[in-house]
Design an enzyme around this catalytic site. Structure first.
Site, short mmCIF file in Angstrom:
data_model
loop_
_atom_site.label_atom_id
_atom_site.label_comp_id
_atom_site.label_asym_id
_atom_site.label_seq_id
_atom_site.Cartn_x
_atom_site.Cartn_y
_atom_site.Cartn_z
N ILE A 140 -39.08 -12.48 72.80
CA ILE A 140 -40.27 -11.84 72.20
C ILE A 140 -40.83 -10.74 73.09
CG2 ILE A 140 -40.88 -13.79 70.73
CD1 ILE A 140 -43.09 -14.38 72.83
N GLU A 141 -40.19 -10.49 74.26
CA GLU A 141 -40.64 -9.35 75.07
C GLU A 141 -39.68 -8.18 74.85
OE1 GLU A 141 -41.92 -10.38 79.06
OE2 GLU A 141 -42.74 -12.28 78.34
N MET A 142 -38.65 -8.04 75.72
CA MET A 142 -37.74 -6.91 75.52
C MET A 142 -36.52 -7.27 74.69
SD MET A 142 -38.12 -5.31 79.31
CE MET A 142 -38.37 -3.56 79.22
#
Lengths: 334, 953
Positions: A140-142
């Site tokens: 859910i980040e990069m």
């Protein structure tokens, strides 16, 4: 060189030296009179003015820090959530990753992160190199896969060239993280008013800030927020005095804190004590970004870590003190 | 196979052996080098592990204000462990348990400790958090708790802090008890009150402290050290085995070389027999033997020298008579021994030997008998190998153990090698600097030009020497004496540079230390009188320039002498340290706090232009210093009297300001202590008065202005005078009769107490001898000894002499000492008291009950009499504590076989009380005030006082 001219130059050197020595003496004498003797035995230490920096690696790291190729859909970079011009944060409660996904914890600042003894709220990364790898592959980040990232970077000849110049092994997850680490090493805030005060310049902070500092010590805040980073060198329970989390309000896995790393009951709701160095500029607060202002954060700390309702004036004084901890964003070594 | 082929084959084999020897030799040095390097790393891990324990202990005793140092230790330890694990992989060795599992154990143990350290940090922070907060909250809110609860809370905080410093079982119980009491108070006070919050904090702090003690105990277990020591032992064993093994190999190879030569000799013997036939082979053999690097000679079947090669010739070139064809083997050996050519012969197990010749040559010698008759002599020159080995060993030892730092850099100026002294001095470990340039040490104090010149010099002459400032890893800049030497290769190109440096900080430091000792008080670390005067001069000068006011505060503790006397000097010193700490906390670094002497402190406040701010500071001082002190478990109170004076209003010189402040302080004392007073001009007279009194006192002894008065001590049972206490009075022509309370302190301060005490003893003994011998009265005398007098002079000698001189019967003399003399538990004091006691003189304890009354010293010291302080006697009739204590002292004294004198008995009621409880003796106005000796005699003659007379023989 003839003997005469040698003697002459020795003589000049001698005079030069005595001038230097004399002026050193003079400066010392001055400092006693003016009282700029550094404060010693204080629980907070000033940030060193200079660090050893590998500038080639740092330069490459800076480029990678702003590189969107590190993310799965080439949309975001480290800098998206850690905006250097915004004191290393993005000012949101929890940052937005690829495809608009919202994370669960508040992005901490990268400024002065080199002084933290461990990274992430729960301290799961031992150092910045290990940390730098985390968000890249976090879905859910990069949301990337390392093999893809390496392949994308290798397509860019300038990257290949730059890595080959510095690293024998070329572009690997390790060298990418290492370069970013070296860049982050340069991100320190030096010469804050409070550091100047510690270095002996009494007028560097206001009377209110001095009051704030002494309250900060008296209330015991300084027991955890100490050292060069005013925090960042130990773990402590959130709600040490009065429980902050109850079964009801524990909603996130991240609320369990360090327990997620150690699975030890003693680490339940225990977090890395965050640095207060640039805290004045990194609202919102706490691991979940649930508190909007510095003043509220101070109130909550007093309530749950001390069981005490702090007065309006004391709160303002302490907030003013925290303001004085932020220095110039300067890349050391430059 | 033909002999020639065999010879060639043997030579090829020989060459192989030689090559193998060299290879082995080279490998040996590099492997042993790696081993000792790994050992060094392990020792470093050990050191850091110890450092971690020290850090933990410091943090647990609340001596660390931040955790950065601790974090640094943990980080360093983890980095060291990683590189150690890496280094261990490269050592292939089968040990039990394997190296891998040993380092795993170390890692496991150390990680366990690191996690304990994290818990410790959190607990210490919590306990400190509560302590800090408690101080604040008790100060601000304790008045709202109610009187009883407030006092209880203060006591609880004291106990708690005591427990934090010394977490003993006893303190634990005490603290737990008082917290329980406080809890009951808190419950009475209702639910949400401030006291409840404070109590919670105390409980948190208390629990935290228990937990800290537990964690510390866990941390102090030697498991990690054991594991590390085990690895060190294993590595040392490997090192030893490895060395033995290589030595064994070398020896084996030498053996093989010799065996090859023996084989050669056999072939050669055969060749001699058939040399006519095979001339060609002979030529080949001769060439071959000639080209050997070893010495070789052959003695024929008649044991006469037939043949030798040039190497053999070289080895024996200085042998007397030289080598001759036809010389016998026996002669050859004898000449060597007789002429001293052979210095040492170490026989080897295989029949060969290692010889040392007069020329300093080492060789492996073997004489082998041939089957066909004759001997083959082989000599292998070991000189170079021996030398190389010794030099290598020597160089390694010098490098490792030198106290100078050494650093070797390659031609690109990268660091190749550093020694342990380098790490000690710079703080960088070997691993941290290898491959870096010496620039990392640069302090920034020298400019580029400086370094440029240095390199020019190095290029031209190859060496450089000088003092240079460098920077340690910690950032500290330090001076060193550096000398650099360049090593060139055969072509004269610089290959390496060796830098040698010594840290000359210590020299500079010792200069600083001398400065410190001359200027600082070692007890409190505050500036002393010396530095104070210097600072005040600076302050005055600065104030003169800037038209500022400087305030000078003279502080004197109010009951310090009493604390010193009752609790002992150690506690007194501890109190002074606490006071110094509190003062430090009140002032900023630009103000100067100094300790002048004893309990006198002085503070210089610069830019004290605001009067109301100054008064606020003075109030703060009073308030801060009167808070309770926890001294080794005893709660003590003191307060301070402060005299303040201002520059330039009151005075403009250091001396006048100091005098003013002193005078103002005395005024503050007069005004009832625990207060402050600003200087006014009329105060000078008061200071003057004390000074004049000092002067007068000095003359008083010679002028005979002192007189002794005697107060009778009555035997309660017989109502007769048992003894008298001698009391000194100063009869000054100008001042009249000066009370002792006014002049005794001055006498003690000035040291006059010693001659004065001597006079008192002589006079009292003289008077008592008179009434004993001339009047036949059976009345003793007791003389007070001050602690100071006791320590400054030879009391025993004085007492013995005085008794001899005055002829006073020994049993009539009693010496009165105070408890303070005993609490220091000085073995010298004990010895003197025993000597006095052995003379037959009685010893009594004065003012018993007011100080550190302890049974243990009553048993240890040869005491015969206790004098109950009059403050108890005053209150006996009111019941309560005084009466109970008096009774307790009486019954305790009885059980110890001590007599008791009750002092200050003024009424019949008190007299009866004591009579009913079998008190032995009474002293007080009820019977008589202290009177001159003539009055005493008069009273006895008039039968106002009853006295026993001696039966005359």
């Amino acid at each position: 060189m003839s003997r005469a001219s040698l003697r002459k130059s020795l003589c000049i050197l001698g005079i030069g030296l005595s001038v230097v020595l004399f002026s050193v003496d003079f400066v010392c004498a001055q400092s006693i009179v003016k009282g700029v003797t550094p404060r010693e035995n204080e629980p907070i230490l000033p940030i060193p003015l200079h660090h050893e920096v590998n500038s080639a690696k740092a330069k490459l790291g800076e480029q990678l820090f702003h590189e969107t190729l590190l993310s799965g859909d080439n949309s975001i970079s480290c800098a998206s959530c850690h905006n250097i011009d915004q004191y290393g944060v993005d000012g949101t409660r929890s940052s937005v990753g690829i495809e608009g996904q919202v994370g669960t914890v508040n992005a901490p600042t990268v400024l002065n992160s080199r002084f933290n003894f461990a990274q992430f709220w729960d301290g799961r990364a031992e150092d910045l190199k290990e940390q730098a790898k985390g968000p890249v592959t976090n879905p859910i980040e990069m949301g990337s896969v390392w093999a893809d990232v390496i392949a994308k970077l290798k397509k860019d000849k300038s990257y290949v060239q730059a890595f080959d110049n510095i690293y024998e092994e070329g572009i690997t997850p390790d060298t990418v993280a290492d370069a970013i680490k070296n860049y982050e090493y340069t991100l320190t805030t030096v010469n804050s008013p409070f550091d100047q005060y510690l270095r002996g310049f009494d007028d560097a902070i206001t009377e209110q800030q001095k009051r704030g500092y002494s309250l900060f010590k008296e209330y015991g805040c300084v027991a955890c927020h100490q050292g060069v980073n005013v925090g960042g060198n130990m773990y402590q329970r959130m709600g040490a005095f009065i429980p902050y989390f109850t079964e009801k309000n524990t909603k996130l896995k991240a609320d369990l804190g360090r327990y997620n790393v150690t699975k030890d009951d003693r680490d339940l709701h225990v977090f890395k004590v965050p640095s207060l160095r640039v805290a004045a500029h990194t609202a919102p607060y706490f691991h979940d970004g649930s508190v909007a202002t510095l003043e509220e954060a101070i109130d909550i700390m007093a309530r749950y870590q001390l069981g005490y309702t702090i007065s309006r004036q004391d709160n303002k004084d302490i907030a003013a003190f925290i303001q004085s901890l932020s220095g110039e964003i300067r890349r050391s070594g430059q | 196979m033909k002999s020639s082929h065999l010879i060639v084959l043997l030579f090829v084999f020989l060459a192989g052996v030689v090559a193998l020897t060299f290879h082995l030799f080279k490998n040996e040095t590099s492997e042993i080098g790696h081993l000792s390097h790994t050992l060094q790393q392990t020792l470093q891990v050990k050191q850091y592990d110890i450092l971690l324990s020290e850090n933990a202990l410091k943090a647990a005793s609340f001596k660390t204000v931040h955790f950065d140092d601790m974090v640094h230790t943990v980080k360093s330890l983890s980095a060291l462990r990683k590189s150690l694990a890496q280094a261990l992989i490269e050592i292939s060795e089968s040990t039990t348990p394997p190296l891998k599992s040993q380092i795993d154990t170390i890692n496991e143990e150390v990680e366990k400790r690191v996690s304990l350290i994290e818990q410790l940090k959190a607990k210490v922070a919590l306990a400190r958090n509560s302590s800090n907060f408690l101080l604040r909250t008790l100060r601000d809110h304790s008045q709202t708790y109610g009187l009883e609860a407030s006092a209880l809370a203060l006591r609880a905080l004291n106990e708690l802090q005591g427990y934090q410093i010394f977490p003993t079982e006893e303190r634990f119980e005490k603290t737990a008890g008082i917290l329980k009491l406080l809890k009951q108070q808190s419950v009475k006070g209702g639910k949400e009150n401030n006291l409840g919050n404070a109590l919670r904090h105390m409980e948190v702090s208390f629990e935290g402290t228990q937990k800290i003690a537990e964690i510390l105990k866990e941390l102090q277990k030697p498991d990690s050290q054991d594991a590390i020591n085990k690895l060190i032992k294993t590595l040392q064993d490997i090192q030893t085995t490895r060395q033995h093994l290589t030595e064994g190999y070398l020896f084996l190879l030498s053996g093989i070389a010799i065996a090859t030569f023996i084989a050669l000799s056999f072939v050669f013997a055969r060749w001699v027999q058939a040399r006519e036939k095979i001339h060609k082979t002979s030529q080949l053999f001769q060439d071959a033997v000639e080209s050997m690097s070893e010495g070789f000679a052959f003695f024929g079947p008649d044991e006469r020298l037939v043949f030798w090669n040039s190497n053999f010739e070289d080895l024996y070139s200085t042998l007397e008579g030289g080598l001759e064809t036809g010389m016998s083997l026996l002669d050859f050996e004898d000449i060597q021994k007789d002429t001293g050519y052979l210095v040492l012969r170490e026989p080897q197990t295989d029949g060969s030997s290692i010889d040392l010749t007069r020329d300093g040559r080492w060789m492996l010698s073997s004489n082998t008998a041939m089957k066909q008759g004759g001997y083959a002599l082989v000599r292998v020159d070991l000189t170079e190998q021996k030398k190389a080995q010794e030099q290598l060993h020597l160089a390694a030892t010098v490098f490792q153990t030198a106290s100078e730092a050494m650093m070797v850099t390659d031609r690109e100026d990268h660091i190749e090698m550093v020694n342990p002294a380098f790490s000690d001095i710079t703080g960088y470990s070997e691993a941290e600097v290898i491959g870096k340039t010496p620039h990392i040490l640069s302090s920034g104090r020298h400019d580029e030009h400086y370094y440029h010149k240095m390199f020019e010099e190095l290029k031209r002459h190859g060496t450089w020497q000088g003092e240079i400032w460098n920077r340690r890893k910690s950032g500290e800049v330090f001076p060193e004496w550096l000398s650099i030497t360049t090593i060139y290769d055969d072509e004269g190109i610089a290959q390496k540079r060796i830098s040698l440096f010594t840290d000359i900080t210590s020299r500079k430091k010792s200069e600083e230390r001398i400065h410190y000792q001359a200027n600082y008080d070692s007890l409190t670390d505050l500036p002393n009188r010396n530095l104070f005067k210097e600072r005040l001069t600076q302050s005055i000068n600065a104030a003169k320039r800037n038209k500022d006011t400087v305030a000078l505060l003279f502080l004197d503790l109010d009951n310090f002498k009493h604390i010193n006397d009752t609790l002992g000097h150690l506690m007194g010193d501890e109190l002074l340290r606490h006071v110094a700490d509190r003062l430090r906390s009140l002032f900023s670094a630009s103000d100067t706090i100094a300790r002048l002497s004893g309990d006198e402190f002085i503070v210089i406040i610069n830019e004290a232009n605001d009067m109301s701010a100054l008064e606020q500071v003075l109030d703060q001082i009073l308030e801060c210093l009167q808070l309770p002190y926890l001294l080794n478990g005893n709660t003590t109170y003191t307060s301070v009297s402060v005299g303040a004076t201002l520059y330039p209003r009151d005075g403009t010189t250091v001396d006048s300001l100091l005098q003013n402040a002193d005078a103002a302080m005395f005024k503050a004392k007069d005004q009832g202590r625990n207060t402050y007073c600003f200087f006014t001009p009329e105060m000078n007279s008061r200071a003057k008065e004390r000074h004049e009194m000092e002067v007068a006192l000095h003359g008083a002894l010679d002028k005979g202005h002192f007189v002794l008065h005697y107060q009778p001590i009555i035997d309660l049972a017989s109502q007769t005078i048992k003894s008298t206490e001698s009391l000194v009075r100063w009869n000054d022509p100008e001042r009249g009769l000066v009370p002792p309370i006014k002049f005794i302190p001055i006498a003690e301060d000035t040291g006059l107490i010693v001659p004065m005490g001597e006079w008192i003893l002589r006079q009292a003994c003289h008077d008592a001898a008179q009434w004993n011998i001339e009047k036949g009265l059976d009345i003793g005398v007791s003389v007070n000894l001050s602690s100071r007098q006791f320590k400054r002079s030879d009391i025993f000698g004085l007492v013995r002499e005085t008794l001899q001189e005055t002829k006073l019967p020994v049993e009539q003399l009693t010496l009165e000492i105070t408890e303070s003399l005993l609490v220091d538990d000085d073995s010298g004091v004990l010895k003197t008291l025993r000597q006095i006691r052995d003379l037959g003189v009685k010893l009594s304890i004065d003012d018993f009950g007011t100080g550190y009354s302890s049974l243990s010293y009553l048993k240890r010291f040869p005491i015969t009499i206790l004098k109950i302080d009059q403050s108890f006697i005053n209150g006996v009739l009111h019941g309560g504590e005084d009466a109970a204590l008096t009774e307790a002292i009486l019954s305790m004294a009885r059980s110890l076989g001590l007599k008791v004198v009750a002092e200050g008995v003024e009424s019949q009621g008190q007299n009866d009380f004591l009579f009913d409880r079998d008190c032995d003796y009474i002293q007080g106005f009820h019977y008589s005030r202290p009177v001159p000796v003539a009055d005493l005699m008069h009273a006895i003659e008039n039968k106002k006082l009853k006295a026993k007379t001696k039966k005359r023989s």
